[in-house]
Design a protein around this motif. Structure first.
Motif, PDB file in Angstrom:
ATOM      1  N   LEU A  74     -12.673   2.918 -20.148  1.00 48.87           N
ATOM      2  CA  LEU A  74     -11.716   3.059 -18.940  1.00 48.87           C
ATOM      3  C   LEU A  74     -11.820   4.653 -18.791  1.00 48.87           C
ATOM      4  CD1 LEU A  74      -8.616   0.816 -19.231  1.00 48.87           C
ATOM      5  CD2 LEU A  74     -10.947   0.374 -17.987  1.00 48.87           C
ATOM      6  N   GLU A  75     -11.813   5.150 -17.388  1.00 45.62           N
ATOM      7  CA  GLU A  75     -11.593   6.772 -17.158  1.00 45.62           C
ATOM      8  C   GLU A  75     -10.306   6.753 -16.501  1.00 45.62           C
ATOM      9  OE1 GLU A  75     -14.621   9.508 -15.678  1.00 45.62           O
ATOM     10  OE2 GLU A  75     -13.679   9.021 -13.767  1.00 45.62           O
ATOM     11  N   ILE A  76      -9.408   7.721 -17.232  1.00 43.42           N
ATOM     12  CA  ILE A  76      -8.044   7.875 -16.445  1.00 43.42           C
ATOM     13  C   ILE A  76      -8.120   9.178 -15.979  1.00 43.42           C
ATOM     14  CG2 ILE A  76      -5.654   8.085 -16.970  1.00 43.42           C
ATOM     15  CD1 ILE A  76      -6.040   5.976 -19.342  1.00 43.42           C
ATOM     16  N   ALA A  77      -8.016   9.325 -14.703  1.00 40.23           N
ATOM     17  CA  ALA A  77      -8.045  10.498 -14.007  1.00 40.23           C
ATOM     18  C   ALA A  77      -6.877  11.339 -13.941  1.00 40.23           C
ATOM     19  CB  ALA A  77      -8.604  10.248 -12.554  1.00 40.23           C
ATOM     20  N   GLU A  78      -6.691  12.698 -14.672  1.00 43.85           N
ATOM     21  CA  GLU A  78      -5.516  13.329 -14.601  1.00 43.85           C
ATOM     22  C   GLU A  78      -5.064  13.819 -13.367  1.00 43.85           C
ATOM     23  OE1 GLU A  78      -3.242  13.187 -16.902  1.00 43.85           O
ATOM     24  OE2 GLU A  78      -4.148  11.998 -18.515  1.00 43.85           O
ATOM     25  N   GLU A  79      -6.055  14.049 -12.775  1.00 44.88           N
ATOM     26  CA  GLU A  79      -5.841  15.087 -11.258  1.00 44.88           C
ATOM     27  C   GLU A  79      -5.624  14.030 -10.232  1.00 44.88           C
ATOM     28  OE1 GLU A  79      -8.600  16.028 -13.217  1.00 44.88           O
ATOM     29  OE2 GLU A  79      -7.516  17.380 -14.441  1.00 44.88           O
ATOM     30  N   ASP A  80      -5.881  12.922 -10.341  1.00 44.04           N
ATOM     31  CA  ASP A  80      -5.866  11.801  -9.074  1.00 44.04           C
ATOM     32  C   ASP A  80      -4.810  10.800  -9.660  1.00 44.04           C
ATOM     33  OD1 ASP A  80      -7.832  13.213  -7.813  1.00 44.04           O
ATOM     34  OD2 ASP A  80      -9.749  11.895  -8.943  1.00 44.04           O
ATOM     35  N   ARG A  81      -3.595  11.010  -8.688  1.00 45.32           N
ATOM     36  CA  ARG A  81      -2.432  10.008  -9.155  1.00 45.32           C
ATOM     37  C   ARG A  81      -2.135   9.313  -7.930  1.00 45.32           C
ATOM     38  NH1 ARG A  81       0.613  11.996 -13.987  1.00 45.32           N
ATOM     39  NH2 ARG A  81      -0.804  13.389 -15.191  1.00 45.32           N
ATOM     40  N   TRP A  82      -1.397   8.238  -8.278  1.00 47.06           N
ATOM     41  CA  TRP A  82      -0.547   7.448  -7.247  1.00 47.06           C
ATOM     42  C   TRP A  82       0.793   8.225  -6.855  1.00 47.06           C
ATOM     43  CZ3 TRP A  82      -3.781   4.319  -5.436  1.00 47.06           C
ATOM     44  CH2 TRP A  82      -4.787   3.440  -5.989  1.00 47.06           C
ATOM     45  N   ALA A  83       0.926   8.034  -5.809  1.00 49.62           N
ATOM     46  CA  ALA A  83       2.213   8.614  -5.250  1.00 49.62           C
ATOM     47  C   ALA A  83       3.474   7.858  -5.401  1.00 49.62           C
ATOM     48  CB  ALA A  83       2.107   8.738  -3.652  1.00 49.62           C
ATOM     49  N   ALA A  84       3.284   6.537  -5.850  1.00 53.69           N
ATOM     50  CA  ALA A  84       4.423   5.919  -6.184  1.00 53.69           C
ATOM     51  C   ALA A  84       3.983   4.573  -7.342  1.00 53.69           C
ATOM     52  CB  ALA A  84       4.787   5.024  -4.929  1.00 53.69           C
ATOM     53  N   PRO A  85       4.644   3.777  -8.086  1.00 55.12           N
ATOM     54  CA  PRO A  85       4.271   2.827  -8.719  1.00 55.12           C
ATOM     55  C   PRO A  85       3.321   1.943  -8.454  1.00 55.12           C
ATOM     56  CG  PRO A  85       6.630   3.363  -9.180  1.00 55.12           C
ATOM     57  CD  PRO A  85       6.272   4.166  -7.965  1.00 55.12           C
ATOM     58  N   LEU A  86       2.241   1.589  -8.940  1.00 54.20           N
ATOM     59  CA  LEU A  86       1.131   0.854  -8.619  1.00 54.20           C
ATOM     60  C   LEU A  86       1.674  -0.636  -8.055  1.00 54.20           C
ATOM     61  CD1 LEU A  86      -1.782   0.593  -7.779  1.00 54.20           C
ATOM     62  CD2 LEU A  86      -2.255  -0.011  -9.992  1.00 54.20           C
ATOM     63  N   ASP A  87       2.414  -1.198  -8.893  1.00 54.37           N
ATOM     64  CA  ASP A  87       2.956  -2.595  -8.517  1.00 54.37           C
ATOM     65  C   ASP A  87       3.568  -2.735  -7.387  1.00 54.37           C
ATOM     66  OD1 ASP A  87       4.753  -1.049 -10.087  1.00 54.37           O
ATOM     67  OD2 ASP A  87       5.716  -2.840 -10.880  1.00 54.37           O
ATOM     68  N   GLU A  88       4.537  -1.577  -6.988  1.00 56.19           N
ATOM     69  CA  GLU A  88       5.365  -1.579  -5.993  1.00 56.19           C
ATOM     70  C   GLU A  88       4.290  -1.268  -4.732  1.00 56.19           C
ATOM     71  OE1 GLU A  88       8.199   1.554  -6.255  1.00 56.19           O
ATOM     72  OE2 GLU A  88       9.132   0.757  -8.181  1.00 56.19           O
ATOM     73  N   MET A  89       3.615  -0.442  -4.768  1.00 61.03           N
ATOM     74  CA  MET A  89       2.562  -0.337  -3.673  1.00 61.03           C
ATOM     75  C   MET A  89       1.748  -1.771  -3.354  1.00 61.03           C
ATOM     76  SD  MET A  89       0.934   3.736  -3.739  1.00 61.03           S
ATOM     77  CE  MET A  89       0.305   3.430  -5.450  1.00 61.03           C
ATOM     78  N   ILE A  90       1.399  -2.294  -4.456  1.00 58.55           N
ATOM     79  CA  ILE A  90       0.567  -3.612  -4.073  1.00 58.55           C
ATOM     80  C   ILE A  90       1.646  -4.581  -3.506  1.00 58.55           C
ATOM     81  CG2 ILE A  90      -0.406  -5.441  -5.199  1.00 58.55           C
ATOM     82  CD1 ILE A  90      -1.675  -3.661  -7.604  1.00 58.55           C
ATOM     83  N   HIS A  91       2.755  -4.568  -3.884  1.00 57.93           N
ATOM     84  CA  HIS A  91       3.818  -5.501  -3.219  1.00 57.93           C
ATOM     85  C   HIS A  91       3.885  -5.205  -1.730  1.00 57.93           C
ATOM     86  CE1 HIS A  91       7.695  -7.322  -2.258  1.00 57.93           C
ATOM     87  NE2 HIS A  91       7.696  -8.219  -3.409  1.00 57.93           N
ATOM     88  N   ARG A  92       4.121  -3.857  -1.463  1.00 56.60           N
ATOM     89  CA  ARG A  92       4.379  -3.475  -0.149  1.00 56.60           C
ATOM     90  C   ARG A  92       3.125  -3.651   0.728  1.00 56.60           C
ATOM     91  NH1 ARG A  92       2.420   0.750   2.014  1.00 56.60           N
ATOM     92  NH2 ARG A  92       2.172   1.907   0.234  1.00 56.60           N
ATOM     93  N   VAL A  93       1.883  -3.363   0.155  1.00 58.49           N
ATOM     94  CA  VAL A  93       0.953  -3.649   1.033  1.00 58.49           C
ATOM     95  C   VAL A  93       0.419  -5.320   1.385  1.00 58.49           C
ATOM     96  CG1 VAL A  93      -1.702  -3.286   0.841  1.00 58.49           C
ATOM     97  CG2 VAL A  93      -0.038  -1.577   0.408  1.00 58.49           C
ATOM     98  N   LEU A  94       0.680  -5.797   0.176  1.00 54.33           N
ATOM     99  CA  LEU A  94       0.282  -7.391   0.355  1.00 54.33           C
ATOM    100  C   LEU A  94       1.095  -7.871   1.418  1.00 54.33           C
ATOM    101  CD1 LEU A  94      -0.392  -8.999  -3.089  1.00 54.33           C
ATOM    102  CD2 LEU A  94      -1.859  -8.887  -1.076  1.00 54.33           C
ATOM    103  N   SER A  95       2.647  -7.627   1.441  1.00 56.14           N
ATOM    104  CA  SER A  95       3.541  -8.151   2.125  1.00 56.14           C
ATOM    105  C   SER A  95       3.232  -7.753   3.777  1.00 56.14           C
ATOM    106  CB  SER A  95       5.010  -7.682   1.869  1.00 56.14           C
ATOM    107  OG  SER A  95       5.308  -8.156   0.819  1.00 56.14           O
ATOM    108  N   GLY A  96       2.637  -6.238   4.062  1.00 53.39           N
ATOM    109  CA  GLY A  96       2.465  -6.004   5.268  1.00 53.39           C
ATOM    110  C   GLY A  96       1.228  -6.569   5.794  1.00 53.39           C
ATOM    111  N   ASP A  97       0.075  -6.939   4.845  1.00 51.62           N
ATOM    112  CA  ASP A  97      -1.214  -7.633   5.353  1.00 51.62           C
ATOM    113  C   ASP A  97      -0.740  -8.962   5.815  1.00 51.62           C
ATOM    114  OD1 ASP A  97      -2.891  -5.141   4.831  1.00 51.62           O
ATOM    115  OD2 ASP A  97      -3.251  -5.922   2.857  1.00 51.62           O
ATOM    116  N   LEU A  98      -0.003  -9.579   4.747  1.00 46.04           N
ATOM    117  CA  LEU A  98       0.321 -11.064   5.415  1.00 46.04           C
ATOM    118  C   LEU A  98       1.096 -10.844   6.809  1.00 46.04           C
ATOM    119  CD1 LEU A  98       1.741 -12.215   1.934  1.00 46.04           C
ATOM    120  CD2 LEU A  98      -0.472 -13.158   3.021  1.00 46.04           C
TER     121      LEU A  98
END
Length: 219
Positions: A74-98
């Protein structure tokens, strides 16, 4: 000797300051809702879809963007980061997409119950990576659970009736979805947008699967 050691430390300190001052800035990314690629007819039986839980594997549960370079690396990009926890963003986006795909019965947020037609799902993200070229693989399992009765209906049933004993139904089975999306731009900047497209496709499959299962149970 002591003067030489002092000069060495001074040079090392200057080099460290120079390296820090020339470090690339940290970039922050988010996931976004996507409109359906087509405008299908309303799905009968889909009702309201509630995502009540999202889980992600431990290697993705970190602030940095992660790419799957080969089978064991795996490559972990130290300079490229999520603005919020990934699981929370997935939850929000899936709910919005639905919600975009079920305009008559928007996906509810956690804790919001609607009378009838509600399908509560948990989503287990098992793989969600970009590769070296930012092509995205999403492998996820979604599992329904029975809709909960409202508090008022439960109280009335307890006060006035004794519900008959019924056999326990088989536990709901998980449906597994495998989705692959080609990078939609230059890598690595396009990775979050490509991952967002993959989540939109997952919501399409969830709606189709819920509609099929509801139709089968009504027959």
């Amino acid at each position: 000797m002591s003067g030489r050691i002092f000069r060495w430390f001074a040079i090392a300190a200057l080099a460290l300051v120079g390296a820090c001052s020339s470090s690339p800035p940290t970039r922050y990314y988010t996931l976004s809702e996507t409109a359906p690629e087509t405008h299908p007819a309303p799905q009968p039986g889909a009702g309201t879809v509630l995502i009540y839980r999202v889980t992600i594997p431990g290697e993705l549960d970190r602030p940095q963007l992660v790419r799957h370079m080969d089978v064991n690396r795996l490559e972990i990009a130290e300079e490229d980061r999520w603005a919020a926890p990934l699981d929370e963003m997935i939850h929000r986006v899936l709910s919005g997409d639905l919600a975009r795909r079920l305009p008559a019965s928007p996906a509810a947020n956690a804790g919001e119950l609607s009378p009838g037609g509600q399908h509560s799902l948990s989503v287990d993200i098992r793989e969600f990576y970009g590769d070296a070229n930012c092509n995205v693989t999403l492998r996820a399992a979604w599992t329904p659970k029975e809709a909960r009765a409202t508090a008022g209906a439960t109280a009335r049933a307890t006060a006035h009736t004794t519900p008959p004993e019924t056999p326990h139904p088989d536990p709901p089975q998980a449906a597994t979805e495998d989705i692959r999306v080609s990078a939609i731009g230059a890598c690595p900047d396009s990775l979050p947008a490509t991952m967002s497209v993959a989540l939109g496709q997952l919501s399409d499959r969830i709606i189709a699967g819920v509609s099929r299962s509801t139709g089968a149970s009504n027959r």
